[in-house]
Design a protein around this motif. Structure first.
Motif, mmCIF file in Angstrom:
data_model
loop_
_atom_site.group_PDB
_atom_site.id
_atom_site.type_symbol
_atom_site.label_atom_id
_atom_site.label_comp_id
_atom_site.label_asym_id
_atom_site.label_seq_id
_atom_site.Cartn_x
_atom_site.Cartn_y
_atom_site.Cartn_z
ATOM 1 N N VAL A 197 26.411 -35.228 26.068
ATOM 2 C CA VAL A 197 27.033 -34.052 25.652
ATOM 3 C C VAL A 197 27.640 -33.469 27.056
ATOM 4 C CG1 VAL A 197 26.921 -31.767 24.695
ATOM 5 C CG2 VAL A 197 25.525 -33.796 23.732
ATOM 6 N N PHE A 198 28.869 -33.163 27.252
ATOM 7 C CA PHE A 198 29.211 -32.860 28.520
ATOM 8 C C PHE A 198 29.758 -31.361 28.306
ATOM 9 C CE2 PHE A 198 32.938 -35.390 27.044
ATOM 10 C CZ PHE A 198 34.060 -34.439 27.247
ATOM 11 N N ASP A 199 29.975 -30.958 27.346
ATOM 12 C CA ASP A 199 30.571 -29.604 26.890
ATOM 13 C C ASP A 199 30.325 -29.214 25.556
ATOM 14 O OD1 ASP A 199 31.598 -26.996 27.661
ATOM 15 O OD2 ASP A 199 33.554 -27.800 28.352
ATOM 16 N N SER A 200 30.454 -28.094 25.240
ATOM 17 C CA SER A 200 30.379 -27.841 23.687
ATOM 18 C C SER A 200 30.983 -26.210 23.404
ATOM 19 C CB SER A 200 28.826 -27.467 23.259
ATOM 20 O OG SER A 200 28.369 -26.433 24.001
ATOM 21 N N VAL A 201 31.616 -25.976 22.240
ATOM 22 C CA VAL A 201 32.162 -24.776 21.976
ATOM 23 C C VAL A 201 31.391 -24.172 20.598
ATOM 24 C CG1 VAL A 201 34.529 -24.988 23.085
ATOM 25 C CG2 VAL A 201 34.122 -25.943 20.979
ATOM 26 N N TYR A 211 31.208 -31.770 22.487
ATOM 27 C CA TYR A 211 32.037 -32.668 23.389
ATOM 28 C C TYR A 211 31.353 -33.926 23.694
ATOM 29 C CZ TYR A 211 35.614 -28.888 23.396
ATOM 30 O OH TYR A 211 36.544 -28.120 22.951
ATOM 31 N N VAL A 212 31.601 -35.137 23.498
ATOM 32 C CA VAL A 212 30.630 -36.143 23.886
ATOM 33 C C VAL A 212 31.310 -37.176 24.520
ATOM 34 C CG1 VAL A 212 28.666 -35.533 22.189
ATOM 35 C CG2 VAL A 212 30.483 -37.299 21.578
ATOM 36 N N VAL A 270 22.046 -27.016 21.300
ATOM 37 C CA VAL A 270 22.529 -27.944 22.114
ATOM 38 C C VAL A 270 22.706 -27.603 23.445
ATOM 39 C CG1 VAL A 270 25.008 -27.062 21.911
ATOM 40 C CG2 VAL A 270 24.869 -29.361 22.310
ATOM 41 N N LYS A 271 22.295 -28.686 24.552
ATOM 42 C CA LYS A 271 22.189 -28.411 25.997
ATOM 43 C C LYS A 271 22.934 -29.286 26.464
ATOM 44 C CE LYS A 271 18.394 -28.257 29.245
ATOM 45 N NZ LYS A 271 18.929 -28.781 30.486
ATOM 46 N N ILE A 321 27.341 -20.797 24.894
ATOM 47 C CA ILE A 321 27.493 -22.057 24.446
ATOM 48 C C ILE A 321 28.634 -22.553 24.813
ATOM 49 C CG2 ILE A 321 28.774 -21.173 22.337
ATOM 50 C CD1 ILE A 321 27.170 -23.419 21.076
ATOM 51 N N ASN A 322 29.832 -21.632 25.298
ATOM 52 C CA ASN A 322 30.982 -22.434 25.932
ATOM 53 C C ASN A 322 30.991 -22.313 27.154
ATOM 54 O OD1 ASN A 322 31.511 -21.861 23.204
ATOM 55 N ND2 ASN A 322 33.597 -20.620 23.756
ATOM 56 N N ASP A 323 29.952 -21.855 27.881
ATOM 57 C CA ASP A 323 29.759 -21.712 29.403
ATOM 58 C C ASP A 323 28.399 -21.798 29.631
ATOM 59 O OD1 ASP A 323 30.020 -20.961 32.000
ATOM 60 O OD2 ASP A 323 30.999 -19.196 31.438
ATOM 61 N N ALA A 324 27.891 -23.198 30.007
ATOM 62 C CA ALA A 324 26.512 -23.395 30.206
ATOM 63 C C ALA A 324 25.992 -22.698 31.571
ATOM 64 C CB ALA A 324 26.434 -24.829 30.349
#
Length: 598
Positions: A197-201, A211-212, A270-271, A321-324
């Motif tokens: 997982v390199f990003d998520s929204v 986003y995987v 999600v991390k 979540i949109n900004d780790a």
């Protein structure tokens, strides 16, 4: 599509060297989007990104390209941000790729951030394709840029592709180079599902969209999956790719970059950097994750009206979540009520988060003066970390305070080297190295306290060099400094919202500045109000707000003077009493004015 026909690559460059314009041309050239859909900054979906002309989030997109030899390739592109505050976004995107297009402006040449991004790409073991962009500009100097590529970045000049993303020149050559020079993803050693997982929204209607990048195995709708960081299991509801809109697919196979929606309800499930595997037949080892991000700048964010606290909490959860890289925890202040202590990567990141809170969640917020994390060694041997001046121990309990420093790479034209050295000295920095890059520019390496470069360093660098200077920095170690806590007393009462940790030599000027600002915004009282800046009980700056004066003798026409004296004495006594027991209520807008202008 087989793994041999897949290419994963990203575009890296300094700010304003044309990454987003190039990605627009690539989408048009591969007919991923039609002429009707075409618009500038297509991948910058956030209103803020379009307005400021910068990329904040990296955006993946999948394209189909028919190469010269007749094969149809699947190209997965990740457009990345260029600003130093978002280099963490870049490193996460690079972890999902095998290659990178390095864009260099034909007029500006190699800049500080270009060097930093090349280092990031080499660390991630990516194949770098240099592209000299904007060759159509009248002041473009392609031979000089090729020489810089060899001298500064050690990249052979003959590998460079000349292009103009704006005019559409060289786009076909770039696509061919991606197919020929960037290696295909590695063949998986087994069929076990491993996806990074390199990003998520967060989507209001569908929950968390991850986003995987699929490393091995296959994931499709109905697959039972497990996240390795939390150990929780889910069922996949939808998988797909970005074209650039989310487009559902039957499955994602090894080498694919896309999105995955499972029944994840909250952002904490999600991390970023986590590995997703199958719940029935899981992988024993997680994939190597990205390094955990450490916030460098801290600031308190409070709602203007205290009733909005819960709403602000909800908004921050969705933003996170949109900004780790954004972190927050609840705190309270006697002056501002309940709010949050938030961690950011830098000042632009802080500005963007505040702006997104205002726009996307309709929140009106106040933020306190930005500060960094200090390490405090106490006399009893204990070492603590402080990000809020309120928690700093008493001076007699402190042995020393260590502050974070950065290693800054500053590129400036030769004519401005003297001014630049003065600015570094003013900011308590040390010049470590000076390197001549070509006939016109030098690269200065300096160690600077992070606290000093937070607010106006970059602005002053740009104005001093007329826009030709550029800077990039990486975090260095902690160093001891003569740091003190400065409190602001209003009518003898300390106000925690205005407390700051400053360097001893700069405390007086900072105190005067803050006292003068407060004098302008605090309303007059019936007694004289003293505004004092203090360090451990010693007053270093003072301003006074004069008392409101009521004319008590207005109704005495002529007559005996002693009558007037009596009234004035009575008023004097009343003011004395008022001063002893009166309190100054600082209105909310005074905090907003002082903290916002800071």
């Amino acid at each position: 599509m087989s793994v041999e026909l897949t290419r994963n690559f990203s575009i890296i460059a300094h700010i304003d060297h044309g990454k987003t314009t190039l990605s627009d041309r690539l989408l048009e050239s591969t007919q991923t989007i039609s002429q009707r859909e075409a618009q500038d900054q297509l991948l910058d979906s956030m209103e803020l990104e379009r307005e400021r002309g910068i990329t904040i989030k990296s955006h993946p997109v999948t394209m189909s390209y028919a190469a010269n030899e007749g094969k149809v390739y699947q190209l997965n592109l990740l457009d990345t941000p260029g600003h130093v505050d978002f280099s963490y976004e870049v490193s996460r995107s690079l972890a999902a790729c095998e290659g990178a297009l390095l864009l260099v402006d034909a007029a500006q040449g190699v800049e500080a951030q270009t060097v930093a991004n090349v280092h990031l790409a080499h660390e991630a073991k990516l194949h770098v394709i240099p592209v000299i962009n904007k060759i159509d500009l009248p002041n473009a100097d392609v031979p000089a840029v090729k020489k810089q590529l060899e001298d500064i970045l050690a990249i052979p000049a003959e590998e460079a592709i000349e292009a103009s993303a704006k005019m559409g020149l060289g786009i076909e050559d770039i696509l061919e180079a991606v197919v020929e020079r960037i290696p295909a993803p590695c063949e998986p050693e087994d069929e076990l599902l491993r996806a990074s997982v390199f990003d998520s929204v967060f989507d209001t209607y569908r929950g968390v969209v991850s986003y995987v990048r699929v490393i091995s195995g296959e994931v499709k709708r109905g697959t039972g999956i497990k996240t390795m960081a939390t150990g929780k299991t889910y069922e996949v509801k939808e998988v797909g790719v970005f074209t650039p809109k989310q487009t559902a697919r039957d499955s994602l196979k090894a080498g694919d970059v896309g999105y995955l929606i499972a029944n994840m309800k909250t952002s904490s499930e999600v991390k970023i950097g986590d590995t997703i595997t199958e719940s029935r037949n899981p992988s024993s080892e997680p994939l190597p994750g990205f390094k955990d991000i450490q916030p460098m700048v801290f600031s308190g964010i409070y709602p203007v009206t205290t009733d909005d606290f819960e709403q602000l909490k909800l908004a921050m959860g969705k933003l996170q979540i949109n900004d780790a890289a954004f972190s927050y925890q609840a705190e309270s202040s006697t002056a501002l009520g309940f709010g949050f202590r938030c961690g950011f990567l830098g000042l632009l990141h802080m500005e963007i988060v505040q702006e997104r809170l205002r726009r996307e969640f309709n929140m009106d917020v106040i933020s306190t003066y930005p500060g960094v994390v200090y390490k405090v060694k106490k006399t009893d041997g204990e070492e603590i970390e402080i990000d809020n001046p309120t928690f700093l121990p008493e001076p007699q309990l402190i042995e020393e305070i260590l502050e974070p420093t950065v290693k800054a790479y500053i590129m400036v034209p030769n004519d401005y080297i003297g001014d630049m050295m003065k600015l570094v000295a003013e900011k308590r920095g040390q010049l470590v190295n000076t390197e001549t890059l070509d006939a016109n520019r030098v690269l200065l390496t300096a160690i600077l306290p992070l606290n000093e470069i937070l607010v106006d360093f970059n602005d002053r660098l740009k104005s001093m060099t007329r826009g030709y200077g550029s800077m990039d920095y990486e975090h260095s170690d902690y160093q001891p400094g003569k740091l003190v806590k400065m409190d602001m007393l209003i009518a003898g009462e300390p106000v925690d919202a205005f407390s700051v940790i400053v360097h001893h030599d700069k405390a007086e000027s900072r105190g005067r500045q803050l006292a003068a600002k407060l004098k302008d915004v605090i309303p007059q009282q019936l007694f004289v109000v003293a505004i004092q800046a203090t360090i451990g009980g010693k007053i270093i700056a003072r301003e006074s707000i004069s008392a409101m004066r009521k004319n008590v003798t207005a109704k005495c026409y002529g007559g005996d003077i002693s009558r007037k004296r009596k009234l004035l004495e009575k008023q004097k006594e009343g003011k004395k009493k008022m001063k002893a027991i009166g309190k100054v209520n600082i209105p909310q807008d005074a905090f907003i004015k002082v903290l916002k202008t800071d």
